[in-house]
Enzyme design. Structure first.
Site, PDB file in Angstrom:
ATOM      1  N   LYS A 122       0.826  -1.212   0.000  1.00 42.26           N
ATOM      2  CA  LYS A 122       0.000   0.000   0.000  1.00 42.26           C
ATOM      3  C   LYS A 122       0.861   1.264   0.000  1.00 42.26           C
ATOM      4  O   LYS A 122       0.553   2.248  -0.686  1.00 42.26           O
ATOM      5  CB  LYS A 122      -0.925   0.001   1.226  1.00 42.26           C
ATOM      6  N   LYS A 158       1.395  11.741   5.838  1.00 42.46           N
ATOM      7  CA  LYS A 158       1.645  10.618   6.741  1.00 42.46           C
ATOM      8  C   LYS A 158       2.059   9.373   5.958  1.00 42.46           C
ATOM      9  O   LYS A 158       3.022   8.686   6.303  1.00 42.46           O
ATOM     10  CB  LYS A 158       0.396  10.344   7.579  1.00 42.46           C
TER      11      LYS A 158
END
Length: 303
Positions: free
Chosen positions: A173, A242
């Site tokens: 991911k 992030k």
């Protein structure tokens, strides 16, 4: 498999996934710290609203998670009133982007406490969550994956088995999000230049999308959310920063030198510093617009 599951984190991504589970006949026990996130589910048939992660896990054999930060994952799963406190025999499926390090830690701790764990981050944003077309990247015990693939297929059209070790789904991911972040930042920059040069943005996109520069931003995010001026894809600049920082953490851990990603991370860091953090991540284009003194919007074509 039971037709009763838990879901913790019913925000932008979690809520549409819960709605899909309900539409497929599941009863869902939900938990979120935000009353605004929980409110739309109050009174809905098949929904039980719980006061803690432990309470959710105490009622179901499987708990899905959609959480914003690695720290949140650790608190929700391993905290004093967390999922693990409900006792052994349950399966936790994390659809968040939590990073490989946090995922490995959670998987190991849950295993020691007699719980099962699947690392299963998703990609496709809010539109994919609403339509059930998410990509799901699953890591964990292969038999556990086989057992829950049908459940995951309700929220995702493309369910991939990545590997046996928690953290491998997260790694995949993060690789994906690094490329997505690169495409969006780079497209914002070049489209500002094209617009400044007097080229209609919709014409520039049409050309890019049949040429070698096409990418996920030119084909999807710019047509839907930038040249329309809506900036509402459903993911925040803060969260993209992030994610790309987690990619860099992973690359450092793997001792893989990086050249392009530090520049991309800095672009997102600057966007946060410029006040775009709480905005939709497509709003990074607004930063380049401001610097160029243009607006990248569809224009009426002549002829």
């Amino acid at each position: 498999m039971s037709d009763r599951v838990g879901f913790i984190g019913v925000g932008r991504m979690g809520a549409p996934m819960v709605r899909r589970l309900l539409a497929h006949g599941y009863e869902v026990c939900i938990r979120d710290v935000s009353e605004a996130a929980v409110a739309p589910f109050r009174g809905q048939p098949g929904v039980t609203i719980c006061g803690s992660p432990r309470e959710v896990a105490g009622q179901v054999p499987v708990v899905l998670l959609s959480l914003p930060l690695p720290k949140t994952l650790l608190d929700v799963v391993l905290g004093p009133d967390g999922v693990a406190a409900a006792g052994p025999g349950r399966c936790v499926i994390d659809t968040s982007t939590s990073g490989a390090r946090a995922s490995r830690a959670v998987g190991a701790e849950l295993g020691a406490k007699g719980l099962q764990f699947l690392d299963a981050p998703v990609s496709g944003g809010v539109p994919g969550a609403e339509k059930g077309t998410l990509s799901v990247m699953v890591a964990g015990d292969p038999a556990l994956y086989d057992r829950h693939k049908g459940l995951l297929s309700i929220i995702g059209k493309n369910v991939f088995y990545v590997g046996a070790e928690p953290g491998q789904g997260q790694a995949m991911k993060l690789v994906n999000n690094m490329l997505s972040a690169t495409a969006l930042a780079a497209t914002s920059e070049v489209m500002a230049v094209a617009t400044k040069a007097g080229i209609a943005p919709d014409v520039a996109l049409d050309i890019l999308n049949v040429s070698s520069g096409r990418n996920s931003a030119t084909q999807d995010k710019f047509p839907k959310d930038v040249i329309t001026g809506t900036f509402s894809y459903g993911f925040l600049v803060d969260l993209m920063l992030k994610d790309v920082k987690l990619f860099e953490e992973l690359a450092d851990e793997m001792r893989v030198p990086t050249l392009v990603s530090p520049a991309v991370i800095n672009a997102w860091r600057v966007a946060v510093a410029q006040g775009y953090g709480p905005k939709d991540f497509t709003a990074i284009a607004e930063m380049f617009e401001r610097w160029a003194g243009v607006e990248i919007r569809a224009r009426r074509r002549e002829g």
